[in-house]
Motif scaffolding. Structure first.
Motif, PDB file in Angstrom:
ATOM      1  N   ALA A  82       0.828  -1.208   0.000  1.00 14.18           N
ATOM      2  CA  ALA A  82       0.000   0.000   0.000  1.00 14.18           C
ATOM      3  C   ALA A  82       0.862   1.258   0.000  1.00 14.18           C
ATOM      4  CB  ALA A  82      -0.921   0.001   1.218  1.00 14.18           C
ATOM      5  N   LEU A  83       2.004   1.208   0.675  1.00 17.88           N
ATOM      6  CA  LEU A  83       2.895   2.367   0.728  1.00 17.88           C
ATOM      7  C   LEU A  83       3.694   2.545  -0.559  1.00 17.88           C
ATOM      8  CD1 LEU A  83       4.290   2.026   4.355  1.00 17.88           C
ATOM      9  CD2 LEU A  83       2.720   3.769   3.508  1.00 17.88           C
ATOM     10  N   GLU A  84       3.819   1.470  -1.344  1.00 13.87           N
ATOM     11  CA  GLU A  84       4.515   1.512  -2.628  1.00 13.87           C
ATOM     12  C   GLU A  84       5.968   1.964  -2.481  1.00 13.87           C
ATOM     13  OE1 GLU A  84       1.946   4.102  -4.715  1.00 13.87           O
ATOM     14  OE2 GLU A  84       0.266   2.726  -4.626  1.00 13.87           O
ATOM     15  N   LEU A  85       6.635   1.407  -1.453  1.00 13.09           N
ATOM     16  CA  LEU A  85       8.051   1.697  -1.232  1.00 13.09           C
ATOM     17  C   LEU A  85       8.832   0.415  -1.488  1.00 13.09           C
ATOM     18  CD1 LEU A  85       7.729   3.812   2.026  1.00 13.09           C
ATOM     19  CD2 LEU A  85       8.081   4.641  -0.301  1.00 13.09           C
ATOM     20  N   PRO A  86       9.583   0.328  -2.601  1.00 16.73           N
ATOM     21  CA  PRO A  86      10.229  -0.933  -2.982  1.00 16.73           C
ATOM     22  C   PRO A  86      11.147  -1.509  -1.911  1.00 16.73           C
ATOM     23  CG  PRO A  86      10.311   0.625  -4.800  1.00 16.73           C
ATOM     24  CD  PRO A  86       9.804   1.383  -3.611  1.00 16.73           C
ATOM     25  N   GLY A  87      11.922  -0.649  -1.219  1.00 18.56           N
ATOM     26  CA  GLY A  87      12.841  -1.159  -0.203  1.00 18.56           C
ATOM     27  C   GLY A  87      12.127  -1.848   0.933  1.00 18.56           C
ATOM     28  N   LEU A  88      11.081  -1.205   1.468  1.00 11.26           N
ATOM     29  CA  LEU A  88      10.331  -1.790   2.586  1.00 11.26           C
ATOM     30  C   LEU A  88       9.541  -3.019   2.138  1.00 11.26           C
ATOM     31  CD1 LEU A  88       9.063   1.423   4.415  1.00 11.26           C
ATOM     32  CD2 LEU A  88      10.820  -0.183   5.176  1.00 11.26           C
ATOM     33  N   LEU A  89       9.047  -3.013   0.901  1.00 16.18           N
ATOM     34  CA  LEU A  89       8.330  -4.188   0.404  1.00 16.18           C
ATOM     35  C   LEU A  89       9.295  -5.351   0.220  1.00 16.18           C
ATOM     36  CD1 LEU A  89       5.836  -5.605  -0.617  1.00 16.18           C
ATOM     37  CD2 LEU A  89       6.167  -4.525  -2.855  1.00 16.18           C
ATOM     38  N   SER A  90      10.502  -5.079  -0.261  1.00 21.23           N
ATOM     39  CA  SER A  90      11.497  -6.141  -0.389  1.00 21.23           C
ATOM     40  C   SER A  90      11.835  -6.737   0.973  1.00 21.23           C
ATOM     41  CB  SER A  90      12.762  -5.582  -1.060  1.00 21.23           C
ATOM     42  OG  SER A  90      13.715  -6.597  -1.251  1.00 21.23           O
ATOM     43  N   MET A  91      11.949  -5.878   1.997  1.00 19.76           N
ATOM     44  CA  MET A  91      12.202  -6.367   3.355  1.00 19.76           C
ATOM     45  C   MET A  91      11.065  -7.291   3.809  1.00 19.76           C
ATOM     46  SD  MET A  91      13.561  -2.851   5.161  1.00 19.76           S
ATOM     47  CE  MET A  91      13.840  -3.564   6.794  1.00 19.76           C
ATOM     48  N   ALA A  92       9.823  -6.837   3.604  1.00 15.34           N
ATOM     49  CA  ALA A  92       8.665  -7.618   4.048  1.00 15.34           C
ATOM     50  C   ALA A  92       8.593  -8.968   3.335  1.00 15.34           C
ATOM     51  CB  ALA A  92       7.379  -6.824   3.821  1.00 15.34           C
ATOM     52  N   LEU A  93       8.840  -8.961   2.030  1.00 17.21           N
ATOM     53  CA  LEU A  93       8.796 -10.217   1.265  1.00 17.21           C
ATOM     54  C   LEU A  93       9.911 -11.167   1.682  1.00 17.21           C
ATOM     55  CD1 LEU A  93       8.024  -8.677  -2.224  1.00 17.21           C
ATOM     56  CD2 LEU A  93       6.546 -10.297  -1.007  1.00 17.21           C
ATOM     57  N   SER A  94      11.106 -10.625   1.945  1.00 19.39           N
ATOM     58  CA  SER A  94      12.217 -11.492   2.349  1.00 19.39           C
ATOM     59  C   SER A  94      11.943 -12.137   3.705  1.00 19.39           C
ATOM     60  CB  SER A  94      13.521 -10.694   2.394  1.00 19.39           C
ATOM     61  OG  SER A  94      13.502  -9.712   3.408  1.00 19.39           O
ATOM     62  N   MET A  95      11.262 -11.399   4.585  1.00 23.10           N
ATOM     63  CA  MET A  95      10.935 -11.965   5.897  1.00 23.10           C
ATOM     64  C   MET A  95       9.827 -13.009   5.777  1.00 23.10           C
ATOM     65  SD  MET A  95      11.338  -8.462   8.064  1.00 23.10           S
ATOM     66  CE  MET A  95      10.360  -9.039   9.414  1.00 23.10           C
ATOM     67  N   ARG A  96       8.861 -12.769   4.886  1.00 20.83           N
ATOM     68  CA  ARG A  96       7.823 -13.792   4.692  1.00 20.83           C
ATOM     69  C   ARG A  96       8.428 -15.044   4.062  1.00 20.83           C
ATOM     70  NH1 ARG A  96       2.166 -12.378   1.763  1.00 20.83           N
ATOM     71  NH2 ARG A  96       3.394 -12.559  -0.135  1.00 20.83           N
ATOM     72  N   ALA A  97       9.425 -14.853   3.201  1.00 16.71           N
ATOM     73  CA  ALA A  97      10.135 -16.007   2.637  1.00 16.71           C
ATOM     74  C   ALA A  97      10.848 -16.783   3.741  1.00 16.71           C
ATOM     75  CB  ALA A  97      11.136 -15.543   1.579  1.00 16.71           C
ATOM     76  N   MET A  98      11.478 -16.083   4.666  1.00 19.46           N
ATOM     77  CA  MET A  98      12.140 -16.744   5.802  1.00 19.46           C
ATOM     78  C   MET A  98      11.138 -17.561   6.607  1.00 19.46           C
ATOM     79  SD  MET A  98      15.437 -16.443   6.396  1.00 19.46           S
ATOM     80  CE  MET A  98      15.587 -16.507   8.179  1.00 19.46           C
ATOM     81  N   HIS A  99       9.950 -16.993   6.798  1.00 21.24           N
ATOM     82  CA  HIS A  99       8.938 -17.696   7.597  1.00 21.24           C
ATOM     83  C   HIS A  99       8.416 -18.931   6.879  1.00 21.24           C
ATOM     84  CE1 HIS A  99       4.919 -18.416   9.403  1.00 21.24           C
ATOM     85  NE2 HIS A  99       5.570 -18.117  10.507  1.00 21.24           N
ATOM     86  N   ALA A 100       8.471 -18.932   5.543  1.00 19.36           N
ATOM     87  CA  ALA A 100       7.952 -20.071   4.766  1.00 19.36           C
ATOM     88  C   ALA A 100       8.888 -21.271   4.774  1.00 19.36           C
ATOM     89  CB  ALA A 100       7.692 -19.640   3.324  1.00 19.36           C
ATOM     90  N   ILE A 101      10.073 -21.136   5.384  1.00 17.96           N
ATOM     91  CA  ILE A 101      11.045 -22.233   5.437  1.00 17.96           C
ATOM     92  C   ILE A 101      10.391 -23.487   6.017  1.00 17.96           C
ATOM     93  CG2 ILE A 101      13.151 -23.030   6.579  1.00 17.96           C
ATOM     94  CD1 ILE A 101      14.154 -20.130   6.427  1.00 17.96           C
TER      95      ILE A 101
END
Length: 556
Positions: A82-101
């Protein structure tokens, strides 16, 4: 909030992200919550999102409610989108990827591939993208994709000079490097490729040495780096690939490290510590000691790469010098299964790279779409983007590049008009006029938050969209005050700019009108209503052409 104070709070979040991975991390959530709540009060959605990212990161490291953390990760991604900030979205996606381990490898690859593509964009804070790169290293390592993990850590290292604290970035990179290479070397030993394994373990030892030379390495990381360095040197000596040393001295230091890692429940080196120590002891003919180290650790089903490595080491320790026919058959079967796993790993690696390529193509297409809606003179979004925002309630008019929160949220719209701009062009020439517009665009973008949107509507007309938080009590009042403050500040900064450096006797001022209202899918037509109200206010100010309008308006 003053920009320097905001910058300090941002850096404080990164202090806390580092502290979350160190000894004595228990007070981190309360401090992150305080920063998040203050950012919410200040209507600073960027800082609020960053602090929320820190809280979710802490839960990933230390939380026990897997389902709750999954929901937190999903919400974090939604808010970042929603904020459309690529850096923060990349952080959020990388953390969700970590959780999907170990839960959903397909989801991990999808989120990680998209995070890589976003972090690759030269947009957003370098430190945000660097955090995403290092987190992705952990996600790829979990799938035994060490090549990719090493590559993303190299990308994080490349960003270090652009970060506010380059040493902190390098500390994380170098620590991750020896973690990755230890796991990689262990797997190569299982695969039977001793030469390649020694190369990886040598690289891991070198990375540990480098980590210890890096300024600002947290205490727990220091313990892990020292332990890894001494352990790997011992193992390499046992294999004959390092210089000889005093085994008794080596073992005394290694056992001290072992106690420290167990005391602090270190998560990355400790799982591999006993298996590697046992392997070295076994190679030196001390198999009884090796077996004692491994027996407690392998009394169950293997679930992690470290567990499988421990099981492999135990098999080496227990195997007699002369294998029976049955034992040889079992070993041949194990080698076949491992070869199949290695082949499957190659397939996953290819799939991960394909995901990255697909996401990069999608990002490139989105970037091209953004360029279509960008004003070539100022670099701001253009009228086309603004018209789509006005038509947010029409599906075909929706556009992710302009603030459009979906659910209704308080929004302020500032309309900015350059006073007597035709006279500037007529007196000083169109080249000077163009430079005036460029400099005004820089003043506008320098005075707003990352999540706000600045646009050039055409000619000498500009707009700024300020988004508040949905469902937040008093957010409209806060945004009203913020809009008044931004308008006053922008108008004053334009007047005080050194225009005579551009042309002698040049003076520039702007008129600004603004309005605040609820905008979103739940408020059909409200964006147009907001535009009409701001335009009417601009007309009043154009007539007044003085700062008393700001004072009168903000007092209402």
């Amino acid at each position: 909030m003053h920009e320097s104070a905001r910058h300090s709070r941002r850096l404080r979040v990164y202090d806390l992200l580092e502290a979350a991975q160190d000894i004595g991390h228990e007070g981190v959530p309360a401090q992150l919550s305080e920063i998040r709540d203050q950012a919410r009060h200040d209507a600073d959605a960027d800082l609020q999102q960053l602090a929320a990212t820190g809280l979710v990161f802490y839960d990933l490291l230390h939380g026990h409610d897997h389902e709750a953390t999954a929901l937190e990760c999903d919400r974090l991604v939604e808010d970042a989108e929603a904020l459309e900030l690529p850096g923060l979205l990349s952080m959020a996606l990388s953390m969700r990827a970590m959780h999907a381990i170990s839960v959903d490898n397909e989801a991990l690859l999808a989120d990680a591939g998209r995070a890589v593509a976003l972090a690759d964009l030269d947009e957003g804070e370098p430190v945000d993208r660097g955090f995403a790169w290092t987190t992705l290293g952990g996600a790829y390592t979990s799938l035994d994709l060490w090549e990719l993990a090493d590559e993303v850590n190299d990308r994080a290292a490349d960003l270090a000079p652009e970060c506010p604290d380059p040493y902190r970035q390098l500390a994380a990179v170098n620590s991750n490097r020896f973690h990755i290479r230890i796991a990689w070397g262990a797997a190569l030993l299982e695969h039977g490729d001793v030469e390649a394994a020694m190369a990886r373990l040598t690289a891991a030892q070198e990375a540990a040495d480098t980590a210890l030379l890096t300024v600002g390495v947290p205490l727990l990381w220091q313990h892990a780096a020292v332990a890894a360095r001494d352990l790997l040197r011992f193992v390499r000596r046992a294999y004959g690939s390092a210089e000889n040393g005093d085994v008794a001295d080596d073992l005394e230091r290694i056992h001290q490290h072992r106690l420290v890692l167990h005391e602090y429940d270190e998560a990355d080196v400790r799982p591999y510590f006993d298996p590697f120590l046992a392997l070295g002891l076994h190679l030196l003919g001390r198999s009884q000691e090796a077996r004692a180290l491994l027996a407690p650790a392998t009394s169950g089903t293997a679930h992690t790469p470290a567990d499988t490595f421990a099981a492999w080491v135990l098999a080496q320790v227990l195997s007699p010098a002369e294998l029976s026919e049955d034992a040889r058959a079992h070993r041949a079967y194990g080698a076949l299964v491992h070869d199949l796993h290695w082949t499957a790993r190659a397939g996953v690696l290819a799939a991960a790279r394909a995901r990255i390529a697909e996401s990069a193509l999608t990002s490139a297409h989105a970037s091209l779409s953004r360029e279509v809606g960008r004003d070539p003179l100022t670099g701001l979004d253009n009228r086309r983007r603004f018209d789509r925002w006005l038509s947010h309630d029409e599906d075909e008019g929706r556009d992710a590049s302009v603030a459009d929160p979906g659910a209704a949220r308080p929004t302020a719209l500032l309309l900015i008009d350059v006073d007597e701009f035709k006279q500037v062009n007529d007196t000083f020439g169109h080249d000077t006029g163009d430079e005036v517009l460029r400099q005004i665009a820089e003043i506008i973008t320098g005075g707003i938050r990352d999540q706000d949107v600045a646009l050039r509507l055409g000619g000498d007309e500009f707009a700024v969209i300020l988004a508040g938080q949905p469902g937040q009590e008093h957010s409209g009042d806060v945004l009203e005050q913020a809009a008044a403050g931004r308008a006053r500040s922008l108008a004053g900064t334009v007047v005080e700019a050194p225009w005579q450096d551009l042309a002698a006797e040049l003076a520039v001022s702007v008129s600004i009108g603004w309005a605040v209202g609820a905008v979103g899918r739940d408020e059909t037509g409200s964006a147009r209503d907001l535009y009409r109200a701001a335009d009417a206010d601009l007309y009043v100010h154009k007539r007044a052409r003085n700062f008393s309008h700001f004072e009168d308006r903000s007092a209402r």
